[in-house]
Design a protein around this motif. Sequence first.
Motif, PDB file in Angstrom:
ATOM      1  N   ASP A  80       0.828  -1.201   0.000  1.00 27.60           N
ATOM      2  CA  ASP A  80       0.000   0.000   0.000  1.00 27.60           C
ATOM      3  C   ASP A  80       0.866   1.256   0.000  1.00 27.60           C
ATOM      4  O   ASP A  80       0.464   2.287  -0.519  1.00 27.60           O
ATOM      5  CB  ASP A  80      -0.942   0.021   1.221  1.00 27.60           C
ATOM      6  CG  ASP A  80      -1.998  -1.070   1.149  1.00 27.60           C
ATOM      7  OD1 ASP A  80      -2.347  -1.511   0.029  1.00 27.60           O
ATOM      8  OD2 ASP A  80      -2.484  -1.489   2.220  1.00 27.60           O
ATOM      9  N   ASP A  81       2.054   1.167   0.583  1.00 26.35           N
ATOM     10  CA  ASP A  81       2.992   2.294   0.647  1.00 26.35           C
ATOM     11  C   ASP A  81       4.312   1.844   0.000  1.00 26.35           C
ATOM     12  O   ASP A  81       5.173   1.272   0.654  1.00 26.35           O
ATOM     13  CB  ASP A  81       3.200   2.705   2.107  1.00 26.35           C
ATOM     14  CG  ASP A  81       4.070   3.936   2.271  1.00 26.35           C
ATOM     15  OD1 ASP A  81       4.818   4.295   1.322  1.00 26.35           O
ATOM     16  OD2 ASP A  81       4.022   4.535   3.361  1.00 26.35           O
ATOM     17  N   ASP A  99       2.474  -0.821  -6.309  1.00 31.18           N
ATOM     18  CA  ASP A  99       1.414  -0.222  -5.504  1.00 31.18           C
ATOM     19  C   ASP A  99       0.189  -1.145  -5.539  1.00 31.18           C
ATOM     20  O   ASP A  99      -0.242  -1.582  -6.608  1.00 31.18           O
ATOM     21  CB  ASP A  99       1.051   1.150  -6.070  1.00 31.18           C
ATOM     22  CG  ASP A  99       0.131   1.935  -5.171  1.00 31.18           C
ATOM     23  OD1 ASP A  99      -0.934   1.398  -4.785  1.00 31.18           O
ATOM     24  OD2 ASP A  99       0.469   3.084  -4.862  1.00 31.18           O
ATOM     25  N   THR A 113       4.058   9.862  -6.530  1.00 30.11           N
ATOM     26  CA  THR A 113       4.604   8.838  -5.640  1.00 30.11           C
ATOM     27  C   THR A 113       4.977   7.609  -6.463  1.00 30.11           C
ATOM     28  O   THR A 113       4.402   7.371  -7.524  1.00 30.11           O
ATOM     29  CB  THR A 113       3.587   8.430  -4.553  1.00 30.11           C
ATOM     30  OG1 THR A 113       2.432   7.887  -5.191  1.00 30.11           O
ATOM     31  CG2 THR A 113       3.183   9.622  -3.704  1.00 30.11           C
TER      32      THR A 113
END
Length: 134
Positions: free
Chosen positions: A13-14, A58, A39
């Motif tokens: 997720d990060d 991601d 990102t």
Amino acid sequence: MLRGLTTVSFFADDVTAAARWYTELLGIEPYFTRPAKGTPAYVEFRIGDHQHELGIIDSRFACRPRSEEAGGAVTYWHVDDVETAFERLLSLGATAYEEPVERGPGFVTASVVDPFGNVLGVMYNQHYLEVVGR
């Protein structure tokens, strides 16, 4: 038909946090990063004797929703000392999935769940060393 490992893909997720964690574990920075809206959406490391690819994607790009439980296929990466590698992974915040187990003479495996929910296997494999030695 199968000619070799090209990329092992993990999801997070990060991705930024996962890239930092794997940079700490591997001792190298990702060699490739693909941003999406500022990102990273994907980072990739080249690791090991054959420069295999470890990609972190991601989670929003996963083809199916991720299960809350870790599982599925386990990819084992050769290490010279399973116990030491296992303990290092735990010290970096991974959790035990399977404690080190001797599978037979010259074969020891263990696996952890990384902080992002992916199963990471480590293995001492005498055949791997024979192939690399050729």
